[in-house]
Write an enzyme that holds these catalytic residues in place. Structure first.
Site, short mmCIF file in Angstrom:
data_model
loop_
_atom_site.label_atom_id
_atom_site.label_comp_id
_atom_site.label_asym_id
_atom_site.label_seq_id
_atom_site.Cartn_x
_atom_site.Cartn_y
_atom_site.Cartn_z
N ARG A 1 0.82 -1.22 0.00
CA ARG A 1 0.00 0.00 0.00
C ARG A 1 0.85 1.27 0.00
O ARG A 1 0.35 2.36 -0.26
CB ARG A 1 -0.90 0.02 1.23
CG ARG A 1 -1.82 -1.17 1.33
CD ARG A 1 -2.66 -1.06 2.59
NE ARG A 1 -3.54 0.07 2.50
CZ ARG A 1 -4.79 0.02 2.06
NH1 ARG A 1 -5.30 -1.12 1.69
NH2 ARG A 1 -5.53 1.10 2.01
N TRP B 1 2.98 6.16 2.03
CA TRP B 1 3.10 6.60 0.63
C TRP B 1 2.94 8.11 0.69
O TRP B 1 1.85 8.62 0.99
CB TRP B 1 2.00 5.96 -0.22
CG TRP B 1 2.11 6.27 -1.67
CD1 TRP B 1 2.86 5.60 -2.59
CD2 TRP B 1 1.44 7.32 -2.39
NE1 TRP B 1 2.70 6.17 -3.83
CE2 TRP B 1 1.85 7.23 -3.74
CE3 TRP B 1 0.56 8.33 -2.02
CZ2 TRP B 1 1.40 8.10 -4.72
CZ3 TRP B 1 0.10 9.21 -3.00
CH2 TRP B 1 0.52 9.08 -4.34
N ASN C 1 -3.93 7.78 7.12
CA ASN C 1 -3.96 7.47 5.69
C ASN C 1 -4.98 8.42 5.08
O ASN C 1 -6.11 8.49 5.55
CB ASN C 1 -4.38 6.00 5.51
CG ASN C 1 -4.55 5.63 4.04
OD1 ASN C 1 -4.10 6.35 3.16
ND2 ASN C 1 -5.20 4.51 3.80
N GLY C 2 -4.59 9.14 4.03
CA GLY C 2 -5.53 10.08 3.40
C GLY C 2 -4.89 11.45 3.28
O GLY C 2 -3.67 11.59 3.40
N GLU D 1 -2.74 -1.61 -21.98
CA GLU D 1 -2.41 -2.30 -20.73
C GLU D 1 -0.98 -2.85 -20.77
O GLU D 1 -0.25 -2.78 -19.77
CB GLU D 1 -3.44 -3.42 -20.48
CG GLU D 1 -3.18 -4.32 -19.30
CD GLU D 1 -3.12 -3.59 -17.95
OE1 GLU D 1 -3.45 -2.39 -17.87
OE2 GLU D 1 -2.69 -4.23 -16.98
N GLU E 1 5.20 0.86 -15.62
CA GLU E 1 5.07 0.83 -14.15
C GLU E 1 6.24 0.15 -13.47
O GLU E 1 6.71 0.62 -12.44
CB GLU E 1 3.85 -0.01 -13.75
CG GLU E 1 2.53 0.63 -13.86
CD GLU E 1 1.46 -0.21 -13.20
OE1 GLU E 1 0.96 0.22 -12.17
OE2 GLU E 1 1.14 -1.30 -13.71
N HIS F 1 -0.45 8.61 -37.69
CA HIS F 1 -0.86 9.98 -37.39
C HIS F 1 0.07 10.64 -36.37
O HIS F 1 -0.30 11.62 -35.73
CB HIS F 1 -2.31 10.00 -36.88
CG HIS F 1 -3.28 9.47 -37.89
ND1 HIS F 1 -3.67 10.20 -38.99
CD2 HIS F 1 -3.88 8.26 -38.00
CE1 HIS F 1 -4.50 9.46 -39.72
NE2 HIS F 1 -4.64 8.28 -39.14
N LYS G 1 -0.42 0.33 -4.22
CA LYS G 1 -1.43 -0.58 -4.77
C LYS G 1 -2.81 0.04 -4.79
O LYS G 1 -3.55 -0.10 -5.75
CB LYS G 1 -1.42 -1.86 -3.94
CG LYS G 1 -2.39 -2.92 -4.42
CD LYS G 1 -1.90 -3.53 -5.70
CE LYS G 1 -2.86 -4.54 -6.27
NZ LYS G 1 -2.60 -4.79 -7.69
#
Ligand code: M6R
Length: 610
Positions: free
Chosen positions: A27, A74, A100-101, A483, A490, A506, A605
């Site tokens: 996380r 994070w 967290n936040g 993807e 990543e 293009h 995550k």
């Protein structure tokens, strides 16, 4: 974003908290810290870096106390350093908090506190909240009341856990916008950002609701709203096993999760597909069946990989059910005052079920009267609970930050959803049966592709030093190209772009030279010849072509430099199979480049901040 673990009980809390933090590290992993209450005092150890750096620096067995909190961060406000790591304390050093936040009005509150003579040791919004609670405590002399009063003034999102020497036998937890769950043990309680940190100790959990708080003591717990109204909490059972969140002999979680796909994909249709009838039973949608039957439009909203799945969903639903579908980035949808009516069905796709933008998007859609459906992996997550109806992905816990098995499970569920709607709206039983039969073969096809992983490894070795990659596909495989590019950037930090193959001329064609690897997804469908022409255009400019083609394609070797083979399947199912070599390619390139595959830089995550 950020992992939180709190413990109150009879055991030594520090090792238990650190073990929980390691399970939550996906996380956030830029700094970590713990705080213990013991002998009337408070002890905090925190450090920039991973949880293991904290462990190296501090002997956890020397940290005593049966009440404590921990955090893995994070960064949002302030660089990852020791001072900005959590826990943070109030001015007196008697109240500690992990958060967290994002506290959006932290500058206003900080200014007030500075004017009142308070000082700060970090650059974080979280410390402001800790100091604010401390200031309120000075007058209220009641920690719960101080937390409640502070939170009433706070704008933004939070999952917080607070402990204090003023009441050393209590933990206070509260949430708004960031998930928190309580683990119910025997004479002990845990509080954590997700079940992974709790499952080693108990399977019984309570999911805190929005604007709810919990007061935990050794002999029980109480839940109430932040506004102090008692709430009724429901104890639920964790839906996965401990082994599912361990590496099980694989070098990385990502590789383990790639290899789990034959099983997770099957779990996505088990008990749902009714092959003989050419239809699907989706129990979670029973209550909205009529809405789906009459829906004028479907809007799918999501972020990142889930948004790529949504794009495949658009092609699938329009093809099988002939309903117009729009796909929206949740972050755009939520702010652009979208035109939505009660005839619309909004689908939110999310692995974590906690993504802040996706959550806000469904709240906006509900407010405007749409029927909202969730396609979510994490059982009991906020999006799963806030949608009107839903279909779980059943992919099991996904720990690797780069989403892999959740993506193929999303495609599995979307294919079934398209079939389900299609059969309501005129798709024949025969066509339905043909699709269902082929869907049942996909796990076996995925296993076949995984057996060829060495082919991918060899290509990864040859191109690991490239600085740029282009991924091209058409139709169902345009989102698969996006993807593939996302996976590579990543985890390997190589710049990669995905495009519909025909768009190449293009603009992106200007980039092509002998140093540019171009990955083409080239299934043998009705536009195969067009994609071969696009390949020729790249070769004519000395680009290096890696093609994903099916086993029966005998021509592709004439135009591509390298070919990765997948079994031939129905065109609508080709993005599922194409994703597997693309995931492996990103993985092996990242490993070759020595990157931290499971915890890529700057990422987390579960993105619970906007
Ligand atoms: O949990 P969600 O599916 O809502 O997450 C959405 C994105 O944050 C996520 O897919 C992200 O892009 C992944 N890192 C992709 O690998």
């Amino acid at each position: 974003m950020c992992g939180i673990v709190g413990y109150i009980g009879t055991k030594q809390a520090a090792p238990l908290i650190v073990q929980g933090l390691k399970r939550l590290e996906y996380r956030g992993y830029d700094s970590a810290g713990v705080c213990l209450l013991a002998d009337g005092g408070i002890r905090i150890e925190k450090k920039a870096g991973r949880v293991m750096d904290l462990e190296r620096a501090v002997d956890m067995d020397q940290l005593h106390g049966t009440v404590g909190v921990g955090h893995t961060r994070w960064a949002t406000h302030g660089v990852p350093n020791d001072a900005n790591a959590h826990p943070h304390t109030d001015q007196s050093g008697t109240i500690a908090l992990v958060h967290n936040g994002i506290i959006e009005n932290y500058l206003t509150i900080k200014k007030k506190l500075l004017n009142a003579g308070y000082t700060f040791r970090s650059d974080t919004d979280s410390e402001v909240l800790a100091v604010f609670i401390g200031m309120l405590y000075e007058t209220l002399q009641d920690l719960e009341q101080a937390v409640r009063t502070a939170l009433a003034e706070v704008e933004g999102t939070f999952g917080i856990v607070v402990i204090s020497t003023h009441d050393p036998d209590m933990i206070i937890a509260a949430r708004r916008g960031s998930p928190l769950i309580l683990g119910i043990g025997n004479g002990e309680y845990l509080v954590a950002s997700d079940a992974a940190a709790v499952i080693a100790h108990t399977r019984q959990v309570v999911y805190l609701n929005e604007n709810e708080m919990a007061i935990l003591r050794r002999d029980g717990f109480q839940t109430k709203t932040i506004a102090n109204i008692d709430t009724h909490s429901v104890v639920e059972e964790i839906a996965f096993e401990l082994e599912q969140i361990e590496k099980g002999g694989f070098e990385h979680f990502m590789l383990k999760e790639i290899y789990e796909q034959p099983i997770t994909f099957r779990d996505g249709f088990r008990g749902r597909l009714q092959t003989e009838e050419g239809t699907v039973k989706l129990g979670g949608l029973a209550t909205v069946r009529e809405k789906l039957q009459s829906a004028k439009r479907i809007i799918i909203t999501a972020c990142g990989t889930s948004w790529h799945a949504a794009l495949v969903g658009e092609y699938l639903i329009e093809a099988l059910a002939r309903v117009p579908v729009e796909v929206e980035y949740a972050s755009e949808f939520r702010y652009r005052n979208p035109i939505i009516s009660s005839d619309d069905v909004v689908i939110a796709i999310s692995q974590s079920g906690e993504t802040a933008d996706t959550l806000a998007a469904i709240r906006e859609a509900k407010l405007k009267g749409a029927t909202v459906i969730g396609m979510v992996n994490v059982v009991g997550s906020t999006i799963a609970r806030e949608t009107d109806a839903g279909v779980y992905l059943h992919a099991g816990p996904e720990i690797g930050v780069a989403s892999t098995k959740a993506f193929t499970s999303q495609l599995c569920v979307l294919t079934q959803f398209a079939l389900y709607m299609g059969r309501m709206r005129g798709l024949s039983a025969e066509e339905g049966k043909r699709i269902a039969q082929e869907l049942e073969r996909i796990p076996e096809y995925i296993s076949m592709i995984l057996e060829r992983a060495d082919d991918v490894k060899a290509i990864a070795h040859a191109y690991a030093h490239a600085s740029n990659f282009l991924y091209l596909g058409r139709g169902y495989n345009f989102p698969a190209a996006l993807e593939g590019a996302l996976k590579l950037k990543e985890i390997s930090y190589i710049h990669a772009e995905g495009y519909p193959a025909a768009e190449m001329k293009h603009g992106p064609i200007a980039l092509i030279d002998e140093n540019m690897p171009v990955v083409f997804i080239a299934p043998h469908d009705e536009i195969y010849d067009k994609i071969v022409s696009n390949i020729e255009e790249v070769r004519a400019r000395n680009g290096r072509v890696i093609a994903i083609a099916d086993d029966e394609d005998t021509y592709i070797e004439n135009v591509a430099n390298h070919v990765l083979r997948v079994p031939r399947t129905l065109p609508i199912l080709t993005p599922i199979l194409a994703s597997i070599p693309l995931q492996l390619l990103a993985y092996y390139i990242a490993v070759e480049r020595g990157c931290n595959v499971d915890m890529p830089r700057n990422l987390a995550k579960s993105v619970t901040v906007e």
